[in-house]
Design a protein around this motif. Structure first.
Motif, PDB file in Angstrom:
ATOM      1  N   GLN A  93       0.824  -1.196   0.000  1.00 56.92           N
ATOM      2  CA  GLN A  93       0.000   0.000   0.000  1.00 56.92           C
ATOM      3  C   GLN A  93       0.869   1.261   0.000  1.00 56.92           C
ATOM      4  O   GLN A  93       1.982   1.248   0.505  1.00 56.92           O
ATOM      5  N   LEU A  94       0.318   2.317  -0.562  1.00 60.11           N
ATOM      6  CA  LEU A  94       0.926   3.649  -0.452  1.00 60.11           C
ATOM      7  C   LEU A  94      -0.106   4.524   0.247  1.00 60.11           C
ATOM      8  O   LEU A  94      -1.072   4.982  -0.367  1.00 60.11           O
ATOM      9  N   ILE A  95       0.096   4.706   1.523  1.00 60.89           N
ATOM     10  CA  ILE A  95      -0.928   5.356   2.347  1.00 60.89           C
ATOM     11  C   ILE A  95      -0.289   6.371   3.285  1.00 60.89           C
ATOM     12  O   ILE A  95       0.927   6.556   3.290  1.00 60.89           O
ATOM     13  N   VAL A  96      -1.137   7.005   4.069  1.00 59.99           N
ATOM     14  CA  VAL A  96      -0.681   8.062   4.955  1.00 59.99           C
ATOM     15  C   VAL A  96       0.404   7.577   5.911  1.00 59.99           C
ATOM     16  O   VAL A  96       1.287   8.344   6.300  1.00 59.99           O
ATOM     17  N   GLY A  97       0.392   6.290   6.237  1.00 56.25           N
ATOM     18  CA  GLY A  97       1.362   5.765   7.202  1.00 56.25           C
ATOM     19  C   GLY A  97       2.749   5.544   6.636  1.00 56.25           C
ATOM     20  O   GLY A  97       3.718   5.442   7.397  1.00 56.25           O
ATOM     21  N   ASN A  98       2.893   5.444   5.303  1.00 55.05           N
ATOM     22  CA  ASN A  98       4.229   5.160   4.745  1.00 55.05           C
ATOM     23  C   ASN A  98       4.629   6.093   3.610  1.00 55.05           C
ATOM     24  O   ASN A  98       5.649   5.903   2.980  1.00 55.05           O
ATOM     25  N   ARG A  99       3.799   7.096   3.339  1.00 53.51           N
ATOM     26  CA  ARG A  99       4.092   7.971   2.186  1.00 53.51           C
ATOM     27  C   ARG A  99       5.426   8.699   2.349  1.00 53.51           C
ATOM     28  O   ARG A  99       6.132   8.947   1.382  1.00 53.51           O
ATOM     29  N   GLN A 100       5.765   9.053   3.595  1.00 52.40           N
ATOM     30  CA  GLN A 100       7.013   9.791   3.813  1.00 52.40           C
ATOM     31  C   GLN A 100       8.225   8.942   3.463  1.00 52.40           C
ATOM     32  O   GLN A 100       9.264   9.453   3.049  1.00 52.40           O
ATOM     33  N   GLU A 101       8.086   7.625   3.669  1.00 52.00           N
ATOM     34  CA  GLU A 101       9.188   6.716   3.341  1.00 52.00           C
ATOM     35  C   GLU A 101       9.449   6.730   1.835  1.00 52.00           C
ATOM     36  O   GLU A 101      10.601   6.774   1.385  1.00 52.00           O
TER      37      GLU A 101
END
Lengths: 111, 157
Positions: free
Chosen positions: A20-28
């Protein structure tokens, strides 16, 4: 690891998004691409073959990265969106902002 | 357990109520929990997987980030009701609320390149009904899962 960075054909940097590309890992993802941009890479292909879901913040980070890459004279392309993901890009009209290829191979062509 | 969604009650067979910690990492677990309990036939599977899932994630994200201001001491209440022909989710945060009419259209040329502002837009596109309370800190999402209308997002795309 959610994001795998590989060297594609020629000088294209390919980033695979697993899951997934979501709010929890987008910064990564953002930091991963910006690090490569800092190193001098200018051509990026983000491949969604193994991606099930993108939320609005994931869409947003792609917009932000595309802008930063363009400012450095580069380009960000996308490839292999499934039906659901393509629907999200079409609803938000982001399909008009990105070059979206049906496959990784097509995305790498003439880059 | 600290940091995990706190499943409070299942008062009716098709109603789920949660109090979630204000932690973005809890969203996926809560949404998967809800979707796993949406027994459905094939024809509405995509509506649940795309329309409902996307909208629920966006509502929870908005509640935690903007409504509760990322305050870890606040909570988000999630109430899901599954009935024949429709699924309803109400997401309520502990913030002061906002005016949903003030959110600009993210698809106009001026806004297309902005990083944010697509969450509420997607909810409105993908759900059959989106209602805010007067305070603006509680959103109710309604998805029709039966009837002649085809997949909503696809029909409008």
């Amino acid at each position: 690891m959610a994001f795998q960075v590989k060297r594609g054909e020629g000088d294209v940097t390919v980033v695979d998004v697993d899951g997934q590309l979501i709010v929890g890992n987008r910064q990564e993802l953002k930091q991963t691409v910006l690090d490569e941009l800092e190193k001098g890479e200018r051509k990026f292909l983000v491949d969604f073959t193994h991606t099930g879901y993108i939320d609005s913040s994931g869409l947003g980070v792609l917009v932000s990265l595309s802008k930063k890459i363009r400012e450095q004279g580069g380009e960000l392309r996308l490839s292999s969106l499934n039906e659901d993901l393509r629907t999200l890009f079409e609803l938000t009209k982001l399909d008009t902002l990105f070059r979206i290829a049906d496959s990784r191979e097509e995305g790498l062509e003439n880059f | 357990m600290d940091g995990s969604p706190d499943f409070i009650a299942e008062p009716m067979e098709r109603e789920l109520v949660f109090e979630l910690p204000n932690d973005l990492l809890c969203i996926e677990e809560a949404v998967e929990f809800v979707l796993a309990r949406c027994s459905t036939c094939e024809e509405v599977a995509r509506k649940l997987r795309l329309n409902f899932r996307v909208s629920l994630v966006e509502a929870l994200s908005n509640a935690m980030i903007y409504g509760n201001g990322r305050d870890p001491d606040k909570r988000v209440r999630l109430e899901v009701t599954m009935m024949t022909g429709r699924v309803t989710a109400r997401v309520t945060d502990q913030g002061t609320g906002f005016d949903p009419q003030c959110i600009p259209d993210p698809t106009t040329p001026d806004n297309l390149c902005r990083e944010g502002g697509r969450g509420l837009f997607l909810m409105r596109k993908l759900m059959d009904e989106v209602h805010y309370n007067d305070q603006g800190n509680s959103v109710t999402l309604v998805l029709h899962t039966a009837g002649p209308e085809s997949f909503r997002g696809e029909a409008r795309a």
